[in-house]
Motif scaffolding. Structure first.
Motif, short mmCIF file in Angstrom:
data_model
loop_
_atom_site.label_atom_id
_atom_site.label_comp_id
_atom_site.label_asym_id
_atom_site.label_seq_id
_atom_site.Cartn_x
_atom_site.Cartn_y
_atom_site.Cartn_z
N VAL A 127 0.85 -1.19 0.00
CA VAL A 127 0.00 0.00 0.00
C VAL A 127 0.89 1.24 0.00
O VAL A 127 1.79 1.35 0.83
N CYS A 166 -3.67 0.83 -3.37
CA CYS A 166 -3.45 -0.59 -3.15
C CYS A 166 -2.96 -1.26 -4.44
O CYS A 166 -3.11 -0.72 -5.53
N ARG A 214 -7.48 -6.21 -3.26
CA ARG A 214 -6.84 -5.82 -2.00
C ARG A 214 -7.47 -4.54 -1.47
O ARG A 214 -7.60 -4.36 -0.25
N LEU A 234 -9.29 -4.15 2.21
CA LEU A 234 -8.94 -3.09 3.15
C LEU A 234 -10.16 -2.24 3.50
O LEU A 234 -10.40 -1.92 4.66
N ARG A 294 -2.92 -1.35 9.41
CA ARG A 294 -1.95 -2.46 9.46
C ARG A 294 -2.60 -3.75 9.96
O ARG A 294 -2.30 -4.85 9.48
N ARG A 310 -4.59 -5.29 7.11
CA ARG A 310 -3.70 -5.90 6.11
C ARG A 310 -3.13 -7.21 6.63
O ARG A 310 -3.06 -8.21 5.89
#
Length: 410
Positions: free
Chosen positions: A289, A302, A307, A311, A366, A369
């Motif tokens: 990212v 992203c 993805r 997110l 974070r 992810r």
């Protein structure tokens, strides 16, 4: 441009805390701990401060930024014989639709991901440049021909210092994307070009602004811990947006016209930019990212649409509500711009929140992810036999049924 709250019956509500004085206690005052959220439409907040010193009589106020642009184009058509308008491919689709009802539209290759050949603007045509996320737009290398006009959409940073040096004929902005207002658009000229006559107020605009303002009040009460359900104010935002989208060109509401000069716009802008810098710094080493700080907020890019959606859904489940600016239509834009729009997210960093909130948002990004990486199916080695996944018997829900809308009419 910015997003609205969830639909009634949707996922978690998109809310954010009201502020006190600009620069002090942002995002904490008046918000109970169990209702912490980041993103989405403003509640009713009236930050104290120095006021808008630069708001002069030369600024024409409208019900929305869309109305300001439409009024300008209608004025140019009648007064100067404007015959067409050039819009970048990467632009809010709803605004492009309304512009096309006024003048023929030519799309040119430009967007946050870069541009191609500059537009060929003819005499008597208008060119709209967009300040994406608050960055200066790229002007064509050759001067506009005689009778042509250059217009800048500065919605993402109406107070940008470079605006006065750009030499554009006109600048317009939607004010409610960066300020806690139920409605409002502005139009001005940095080179003293004549402006359209001041618009008259309309009943449709008053009703739209009043509906949104009521939702803002209910949202403030909810954030403060009142025993209210979310559905009433969520429905109010949706209804207000619908009414605002349908409203004809009008003067801004009395509420916004009265409050706007008192808002500490410079202080609020500094806080938004400071928060964006903090958040982007906390995400600088996030694999897969790219996080960039802009005057409007932090944009996440992203590696793929899949993805991005992982997110987005993960953040929504953790009460962080990003915006998609914008959901473009296939066939209307080039593949580069469509790809970018499907991989980007914008995280709000305005003065409702503190640097501590931004650190918390970074930790949640974070966390999402990492959770996605651990639950994601491992890649199948080349040549390995394909084994179909078992069919789930659980009811299948479409994203539009259980997720908030990605964006709102601009």
């Amino acid at each position: 441009m910015s997003t609205v709250d969830d639909r009634p019956g949707g996922a978690t509500a998109r809310t954010g805390g009201p502020t006190g004085r600009a620069g002090a206690g942002h995002g904490r005052r008046g918000v109970t701990a169990d209702r912490w959220e980041v993103g989405s439409a403003f509640p009713l907040v009236v930050p104290a401060g120095g006021g808008w010193a630069g708001l002069a009589e030369s600024v024409r106020l409208y019900g929305s930024g869309r109305q300001a642009l439409v009024a300008l184009l209608e004025y140019g058509r009648h007064e100067y014989g404007w015959s067409a308008v050039h819009l970048p491919e990467y632009y809010c689709p709803e605004v492009a639709d309304d512009v096309a009802a006024v003048l023929p539209v030519h799309r040119y290759d430009a967007g946050p991901a870069g541009g191609g050949e500059p537009p060929r603007v003819g005499p008597g045509e208008a060119l709209v440049l967009v300040s994406y996320f608050g960055t200066p737009p790229v002007r064509p290398p050759t001067p506009a021909p005689t009778g042509a006009a250059v217009i800048v959409d500065a919605t993402h940073d109406p107070l940008a210092p470079w605006l006065s040096h750009l030499g554009a004929d006109y600048v317009f902005a939607s004010l409610r994307k960066t300020l806690p207002l139920p409605d409002g658009g502005a139009l001005w000229s940095t080179v003293d070009r004549p402006l359209p006559p001041a618009p008259a107020p309309s009943d449709g605009q008053r009703l739209a602004a009043g509906t949104i303002l009521a939702a803002m009040c209910l949202k403030t009460a909810y954030l403060g811990g009142a025993g209210l359900a979310k559905e009433p104010y969520l429905a109010g935002y949706v209804d207000g947006e619908r009414r605002l989208r349908a409203a004809e060109v009008s003067a801004v509401s009395d509420f916004t016209a009265t409050l706007l000069p008192a808002l500490p716009v410079d202080e609020l802008r500094v806080r938004r930019i400071t928060n964006a810098t903090v958040l982007a710094d906390r995400l600088a080493t996030l694999a897969g990212v790219t996080a960039r700080a802009y005057p409007f907020g932090v944009v996440l890019e992203c590696e793929s649409h899949q993805r991005r959606e992982e997110l987005r859904r993960g953040l929504i489940s953790r009460a962080v509500y990003p915006a998609v600016l914008w959901t473009l239509r296939p066939g209307e834009v080039g593949p580069r711009h469509l790809d970018y729009s499907e991989r980007m997210l914008m995280l709000h960093t305005d003065a409702r929140w503190t640097e501590r909130d931004m650190t918390r948002v970074a930790a949640l990004v974070r966390q999402v992810r990492q959770a996605a990486a651990t639950t994601r199916a491992p890649a199948v080695p080349a040549g390995a036999p394909h084994r179909p996944r078992p069919i789930s018997r659980r009811p299948r829900h479409q994203p539009s049924d259980d997720l908030p809308p990605k964006g709102a009419p601009c």
